[in-house]
Design a protein around this motif. Structure first.
Motif, short mmCIF file in Angstrom:
data_model
loop_
_atom_site.label_atom_id
_atom_site.label_comp_id
_atom_site.label_asym_id
_atom_site.label_seq_id
_atom_site.Cartn_x
_atom_site.Cartn_y
_atom_site.Cartn_z
N GLY A 65 -29.04 -106.45 30.87
CA GLY A 65 -29.01 -104.99 30.86
C GLY A 65 -29.52 -104.44 29.53
N THR A 82 -34.23 -102.58 28.45
CA THR A 82 -34.63 -101.23 28.06
C THR A 82 -35.58 -101.30 26.87
OG1 THR A 82 -32.43 -100.55 28.73
CG2 THR A 82 -33.70 -98.97 27.49
N PRO A 83 -36.79 -100.78 27.00
CA PRO A 83 -37.73 -100.84 25.88
C PRO A 83 -37.22 -100.03 24.69
CG PRO A 83 -38.80 -100.01 27.89
CD PRO A 83 -37.35 -100.07 28.16
N GLN A 96 -35.34 -83.98 18.81
CA GLN A 96 -34.22 -83.61 19.66
C GLN A 96 -32.97 -83.51 18.79
OE1 GLN A 96 -33.55 -86.30 23.08
NE2 GLN A 96 -35.38 -87.33 22.37
N TRP A 142 -28.79 -83.86 19.04
CA TRP A 142 -27.58 -84.20 19.81
C TRP A 142 -26.38 -83.80 18.97
CZ3 TRP A 142 -28.60 -89.97 21.65
CH2 TRP A 142 -29.80 -90.00 22.39
N LYS A 169 -31.57 -79.45 22.79
CA LYS A 169 -30.25 -79.90 22.31
C LYS A 169 -29.41 -80.47 23.45
CE LYS A 169 -30.48 -76.44 18.81
NZ LYS A 169 -30.33 -75.00 18.60
N GLN A 170 -28.59 -81.44 23.11
CA GLN A 170 -27.59 -81.94 24.05
C GLN A 170 -26.25 -82.01 23.34
OE1 GLN A 170 -29.01 -84.81 27.33
NE2 GLN A 170 -29.81 -85.64 25.46
N LEU A 208 -22.66 -83.78 23.47
CA LEU A 208 -22.07 -84.97 24.10
C LEU A 208 -20.62 -85.19 23.67
CD1 LEU A 208 -25.16 -87.25 23.34
CD2 LEU A 208 -24.63 -86.10 25.51
N ASP A 253 -11.33 -97.47 18.99
CA ASP A 253 -11.55 -96.67 20.20
C ASP A 253 -12.85 -95.88 20.10
OD1 ASP A 253 -9.15 -97.47 21.41
OD2 ASP A 253 -8.02 -95.86 20.46
N PRO A 278 -22.45 -95.98 24.62
CA PRO A 278 -23.56 -95.44 25.43
C PRO A 278 -24.53 -94.59 24.61
CG PRO A 278 -21.46 -95.11 26.55
CD PRO A 278 -21.13 -95.60 25.17
N VAL A 279 -24.00 -93.82 23.66
CA VAL A 279 -24.88 -93.01 22.82
C VAL A 279 -25.72 -93.91 21.90
CG1 VAL A 279 -24.94 -91.24 21.02
CG2 VAL A 279 -23.35 -91.01 22.93
N ASN A 295 -26.65 -97.00 22.51
CA ASN A 295 -27.66 -97.62 23.36
C ASN A 295 -28.84 -96.69 23.55
OD1 ASN A 295 -25.33 -99.37 25.55
ND2 ASN A 295 -26.39 -100.07 23.73
N GLN A 296 -28.55 -95.41 23.76
CA GLN A 296 -29.63 -94.46 23.99
C GLN A 296 -30.37 -94.15 22.69
OE1 GLN A 296 -30.25 -93.59 27.28
NE2 GLN A 296 -32.17 -92.93 26.34
N CYS A 325 -33.18 -96.30 21.73
CA CYS A 325 -34.43 -96.16 22.48
C CYS A 325 -35.20 -94.92 22.06
CB CYS A 325 -34.13 -96.08 23.98
SG CYS A 325 -33.24 -97.50 24.57
N GLU A 326 -34.71 -94.20 21.06
CA GLU A 326 -35.31 -92.92 20.70
C GLU A 326 -35.85 -92.97 19.27
OE1 GLU A 326 -35.18 -90.37 22.88
OE2 GLU A 326 -33.72 -91.16 24.31
#
Lengths: 476, 476
Positions: free
Chosen positions: A235, A239-240, A293, A295, A313-314, A316, A363, A370-371, A373-374, A377-378
């Motif tokens: 997994g 992802t490139p 971008q 975040w 913008k995101q 999260l 924690d 997940p952030v 991991n993303q 890729c950016e």
């Protein structure tokens, strides 16, 4: 009962007509991942990234680079000649280096709580791959998986080559043109010796094999992937990820709670925090970053900090500050008064300590995965978040030892830039000239539950005691 | 600032020479997964398993089965004729069913906190796949991914066909032979209409595509996998999982702490617990399960419970009982006396409640995931663990709503067998005739922090007060 005992035996690998295809009871055994591929195909960068990801997510991992072992024997790199198949003395040294790396990786795997060893090197011959399999699978009873990096894209190849010329220890003393010529010839030698593993039912060994095409841009082909670590790795590597990468980070501007020395909550920015928001936007926009971008967390202080930046913008929830549960909205002085035992316990073991009904650093590390991991890729993402969360995020990219994570210095009103250089990230910071409180509380010398109030608060930085005094300060 | 504003704009998808290949700011958008493949290729089982896994690990997921929509229009299934390409009225109904399923899945994805919708159906035509992409990616701005199931293995195909004949609503009223003939013809019709997506640079749409060969036994080929959900899904589906599967579970035999009503700890078995260990071994060995394996926790009460079973064993810390932190080794009476507020909070929200410095059910659910992933790939594993952990494990296989997890009834001295039937697991239990205490404490009516001791302990089952009285009982 006796007859049953005799029939089933009690060894770990029952044989017989109904035995499964793979040996049982290795499901949770340590794993050796062996890279396969020509030079300049992105193997080492993938190995390093995979190791970073596995270590961060709880699988203790170490990379063994075969060329490091070769350099122990051949201290000064002269030329590509050592990679020729017909250079027998050099071949012997390379073979010995391969074996030393493999054996050290295998012994490391045998130690308790070591989970994944990555053998980074070309491993171009079938004989080498069989040797890995024999030692690790057959002799040690561990698991083995191969990852082949294939790259045909000339743009990617050129970038990979540039990286090698710039960062490889072999070429640090060679002129660029000469080095490029040498690398090209080295590759030709390896090509001549390359026995690329075929896939599907023709794959030569009974263990998982993944072929990654053009660093993932061309897709992946996987065969025989069994096991949770193996599927996690598939997994991740599918992802490139960019070869050139710059990421920006900032805490929110100073908040009203920062000024008061309170933790948690969802306070607005202070007047100085609002000035930082302006200043941050000016600085970032002036960089003219392509496809910028932003975040942020979902809390108002990070949203307000991003307000003047003109970019998509995101917001999260993964980027929200560590949740301090029953201790939200308190100052450290109040914490010491109301929960002295909790504060002492937190000081004693800040990484694992969980606020009552709240979170620990561990924690937060888990929730930001997940952030992360993303983000990997950016490029050109500005992440506006909070002290504890940015500690956890920066620790990932900077390979910070886990016990140091809660003490990484991430001051307010400071822009952090990290850039991928070779296989590691380099960090630069720009402190904006806008005053703010210091929120960094160093570990107190005395972390015992019986310490005095003074001892508990010794390392607490100064802050204003009320909004009233704060406003006064701004008016003068 | 104005010129910058104009250049960058503030829309979510900046255009221009330097824009990345994929649209930005969708990284965390909801995802539609569309299955592709002929009937009997394992699509629905994969969709159901994937959905179970995603829901359990925090990505709220729902499967939309296109044939369910077709059955709304064609209430009684007559024959394969409705699947012929030249049966225009039936084609219209099938097309309408496809669209209704797609649209309902898409509206479900638009609701807050819905993460992944799986559109289960053949989706054999390129036009259908383009329609999915257009609606979900272009119009809604979400993410799309296709999973094609290809199966050439005659053994697998036969097993898949048997499952369909046994469990499909279409064939419940048809004789087996007739149904098999009908299914074969249905498949032939679909084959005639099948436009199998090609991979690599020839893949028809700019979104991720995974081809799974022979339910994973033949490997996977993935192209364009970007995004954390997508790579998580790739990791999950790449591991082959059995079509026929039976798993066994048991708590440890009654422990000395069970007898005393204490929680946590690492106590040995009681005399009755040791009798259960004998009895469990006898029962399991008599089943003559091929390639039986036993997985236990690392605590002595599960190891002792497995002692007489003649099979390879693994002791996994992931299977250790929920850690009750500061409350370890206490009885409920002591808990009520020393931590009345904690006990009330736990009763109020047992799923999320974390013992001080300990774990919650949610924590346990997270930590057992690697074991669940591995269990899904096995058959004939007997897992010997603990009340809370087995609740979390059984909840996975039985699709228990998350809020009910802490109340699943898992009594001592009971063997639990689960069997995959169709797409769901069926549970059977065998209570062994060896007395034991009851450890199941139902949720009290009053969970407020101000309740009385009596109210807090009302649902507590009886237990012995000391080892002395216990020994007396056994001697009589």
């Amino acid at each position: 009962m006796d007859s049953i005992n005799k029939r089933n035996g009690n060894n770990d690998e029952p044989k017989g007509a109904q035995a499964p295809k793979r040996a049982p009871l290795r499901q949770f055994a340590p794993l050796m991942v062996a890279m396969v591929g020509l030079p300049g195909r992105g193997k080492s960068l993938m190995a390093k990234r995979l190791s970073r990801y596995l270590n961060y997510t709880g699988d203790v991992c170490k990379v063994y680079d075969i060329s490091d072992y070769r350099r122990k024997h051949i201290k000064t790199y002269a030329s590509h000649e050592i990679f020729r198949a017909d250079n027998l003395p050099a071949w012997r040294i390379r073979q010995q280096s391969f074996r030393e790396a493999l054996e050290e990786a295998a012994s490391w795997l045998q130690e308790p709580n070591h989970h994944v060893a990555i053998l980074d090197g070309p491993n171009v011959s079938r004989a080498q791959r069989e040797e890995i399999y024999d030692l690790v699978y057959c002799q040690l009873g561990f698991r083995v998986m191969f990852i082949e990096c294939v790259c045909e894209d000339p743009v990617l190849l050129e970038r990979n080559f540039k990286e090698i010329l710039q960062y490889s220890a072999d070429y640090c003393d060679m002129a660029t043109e000469e080095a490029l010529k040498d690398l090209t010839q080295k590759m030709a030698h390896y090509k001549a010796q390359y026995e690329s593993p075929s896939l599907g039912s023709h794959w030569e060994l009974p263990c998982p094999m993944i072929k990654v095409l053009d660093s993932g841009e061309g897709g992946v082909v996987a065969h025989g992937v069994v096991g949770t670590k193996e599927s996690k790795i598939l997994g991740y590597i599918s992802t490139p990820k960019p070869i050139q990468q710059t990421l920006y980070f900032s805490r929110h501007g100073e908040s009203e709670f920062n000024v008061l020395g309170k933790i948690g909550g969802d306070a607005p920015l202070s007047p100085r925090g609002r000035m930082y928001a302006q200043s941050l936007a000016k600085h970032i926009q002036a960089l003219n970053l392509p496809s910028l971008q932003v975040w942020t967390s979902t809390l108002q202080r990070t949203k307000a900090t991003s307000a003047h930046i003109n970019a998509p913008k995101q917001h999260l929830p993964e980027l929200d500050e560590i949740y301090s549960g029953d201790c939200e909205n308190l100052t450290y002085e109040e914490l010491q008064e109301r929960f002295p035992r909790e504060l002492a316990r937190r000081d004693h073991e800040k990484l694992k300590y969980r606020y009552p009904q709240g979170e620990s650093y561990l924690d937060v590390m888990r929730r930001v995965v997940p952030v992360l991991n993303q983000l990997e890729c950016e490029s050109n993402v500005l992440t506006i978040s909070h002290q504890a969360v940015l500690r956890c995020i920066l620790a990932y990219f900077l390979d910070t030892p886990i016990e140091e994570v809660p003490y990484i210095h991430v001051p307010l009103h400071t822009i952090i830039k990290i850039t991928l250089q070779g296989y590691n990230y380099n960090m630069e910071t720009v402190k904006m000239p806008i005053d703010c409180v210091d929120t960094n509380r160093a570990k107190p010398l005395n972390c015992s539950e019986g310490r005095t109030r003074e001892e508990a608060l010794k390392t607490l930085p100064a802050h204003y005691d009320s909004v009233a005094s704060l406003n006064l300060t701004y008016c003068t």
